[in-house]
Motif scaffolding. Structure first.
Motif, PDB file in Angstrom:
ATOM      1  N   LEU A  97       3.344 -14.677  -3.301  1.00 54.41           N
ATOM      2  CA  LEU A  97       3.834 -13.485  -3.981  1.00 54.41           C
ATOM      3  C   LEU A  97       3.241 -12.216  -3.367  1.00 54.41           C
ATOM      4  O   LEU A  97       2.147 -12.235  -2.799  1.00 54.41           O
ATOM      5  CB  LEU A  97       3.476 -13.543  -5.473  1.00 54.41           C
ATOM      6  N   SER A  98       3.962 -11.125  -3.497  1.00 53.23           N
ATOM      7  CA  SER A  98       3.475  -9.834  -2.995  1.00 53.23           C
ATOM      8  C   SER A  98       2.875  -9.070  -4.157  1.00 53.23           C
ATOM      9  O   SER A  98       3.595  -8.480  -4.965  1.00 53.23           O
ATOM     10  CB  SER A  98       4.635  -9.043  -2.376  1.00 53.23           C
ATOM     11  N   PHE A  99       1.545  -9.106  -4.270  1.00 52.51           N
ATOM     12  CA  PHE A  99       0.921  -8.539  -5.470  1.00 52.51           C
ATOM     13  C   PHE A  99      -0.157  -7.493  -5.170  1.00 52.51           C
ATOM     14  O   PHE A  99      -1.090  -7.309  -5.946  1.00 52.51           O
ATOM     15  CB  PHE A  99       0.326  -9.652  -6.336  1.00 52.51           C
ATOM     16  N   LYS A 100      -0.045  -6.795  -4.083  1.00 49.19           N
ATOM     17  CA  LYS A 100      -1.035  -5.769  -3.773  1.00 49.19           C
ATOM     18  C   LYS A 100      -1.054  -4.694  -4.850  1.00 49.19           C
ATOM     19  O   LYS A 100      -0.016  -4.262  -5.337  1.00 49.19           O
ATOM     20  CB  LYS A 100      -0.741  -5.121  -2.418  1.00 49.19           C
ATOM     21  N   GLY A 101      -2.258  -4.258  -5.188  1.00 47.55           N
ATOM     22  CA  GLY A 101      -2.395  -3.146  -6.122  1.00 47.55           C
ATOM     23  C   GLY A 101      -2.479  -3.535  -7.580  1.00 47.55           C
ATOM     24  O   GLY A 101      -2.661  -2.675  -8.446  1.00 47.55           O
TER      25      GLY A 101
END
Length: 399
Positions: free
Chosen positions: A240-244
């Motif tokens: 998953l793309s969960f930056k921040g």
């Protein structure tokens, strides 16, 4: 030289004026070289703890048996630790004894990774006997000396190495990585609370995806509470793309990926020793996330969730839906902001008012009636005004 080093220079000056060596050490020096934010600085000195206490008027013994004294100086606090060597380790975590020394190089030799074994004097000159600057330039995590020895001394360093992958986007050099794979079972000897600190820092790091994959590839995940049987789910989580995302959001996203029911969620988080307040917040986020994935927010759900949980839920909704710009968050926040009440205590009536108006004693009807008024206010059927509510309630009771 920059802050907070500049403010700490008078501390070093005073130690040197008393005939001792003193240097900035550890993570603050590393982060300075990386141009990363620095919250505070640590100072190492040839002065013993008692000598430090003689030099400064205001001190606190926070770890004096290991050489650390907290010095309160010019409205700031500084941890000052005596140069030391460490004896045999016990429990793969703590040395049985420490010996205070006067030699900086021998002090740096006991540190975990070369990037953390750099000292800096008050003029900004670097002392780097283990080529930490080279490791920083090449973005490499390498132990000081033998990786096997460093990890057997303190098994938590295994977790720290992977945490630094996440925080710094560095790579673990091969010898260090092989030692991690070999010695990862030593984490059984480390308290969950200490592992949790490192894991939470890993979760919110810029390169958390890669760090999570390393947890899987090294087998370390099997020594993390509650995760052993969820390899495929952890792989999905890592994709998953969960930056921040914030810490509580990352816990929520992890648990959503593991597909645990509400009872299992609480047991899982208790095993990780999370505070009750955080557990309840994560459970709330998961509850509303499940609803959000099925339908848009209702006015009553916005009210129940509250602003904080609304934001976290919508952030996770964006991650799961692959949305890079969640314009809907602004929409829902605006709708939440226009709610006539944000919590039940905002209502202009109380249970006592209802009993007086309807000439009735308390009972189950009271809870139900307050709920109905609450819904009516939120739906715009009646304003949040005591007299208007009274009129509306009496009118409803006559039907």
């Amino acid at each position: 030289m920059i802050e907070p080093f500049l403010s700490a220079i008078p501390v070093i000056n005073r130690l040197e004026a008393s005939g001792f060596q003193a240097y900035f050490v550890g993570g603050s020096v590393r982060d300075y070289l990386l141009n990363r934010p620095i919250s505070d600085v640590d100072i190492a000195t040839s002065a013993t703890p008692n000598e430090v206490k003689e030099i400064f008027q205001r001190t606190v013994d926070i770890g004096i048996e290991h050489g650390t004294v907290l010095v309160l100086f010019q409205n700031k606090s500084y941890e000052i630790t005596t140069f030391r060597t460490e004896g045999e380790y016990q429990d793969f975590r703590r040395p049985k004894e420490v010996s205070f020394i006067r030699n900086l190089d021998d002090d740096l030799k006991r540190r975990d990774f070369t990037m953390n074994a750099i000292a800096m004097d008050r003029k900004g000159k670097l002392i780097d006997p283990y080529n930490g600057q080279s490791a920083i330039r090449n973005k490499i995590i390498r132990t000081v000396g033998s990786a096997n020895e460093r990890f057997q001394e303190d098994a938590l360093r295994i977790m720290r190495a992977i945490r630094f992958v996440s925080q710094l986007s560095f790579s673990i050099e091969d010898e260090t990585l092989q030692a991690i794979k070999k010695l990862v079972p030593l984490l059984k000897n480390i308290a969950v609370e200490r592992i949790k600190v490192e894991f939470e820092k890993l979760l919110v790091g810029e390169n958390a995806n890669n760090a999570i994959l390393i947890l899987l590839r090294t087998g370390l995940f099997a020594y993390l509470p509650g995760i052993r049987n969820y390899i495929s789910q952890m792989e999905s989580f890592a994709s998953l793309s969960f930056k921040g995302l914030k810490k509580v959001e990352m816990w929520s996203l992890l648990l959503f990926s593991l597909k645990l029911n509400n009872t299992s969620v609480e047991a899982f988080l208790r095993e990780w020793k999370l505070p009750v307040k955080e557990i309840k917040e994560i459970q709330q986020i998961l509850f509303f996330l499940e609803k959000r994935l099925e339908q848009e927010w209702t006015v009553y759900d916005l009210y129940l969730a509250g602003r904080k949980v609304l934001i976290s839920t919508e952030n996770l909704y964006g991650v799961l839906k692959g949305l890079t710009n969640i314009d809907s968050l602004t929409h829902w926040l605006n709708l939440y902001g226009r709610l006539p009440i944000k919590q039940r205590s905002d209502m202009k009536v109380t249970g006592r008012d209802l009993m007086e108006w309807l000439h009735a004693d308390g009972g189950p009807w009271l809870r139900e009636t307050i709920f109905n008024i609450e819904c009516a206010i939120l739906a715009g059927d009646v304003p949040n005004d005591k007299e208007k509510i009274k009129e509306w309630l009496i009118k409803c009771s006559q039907k």
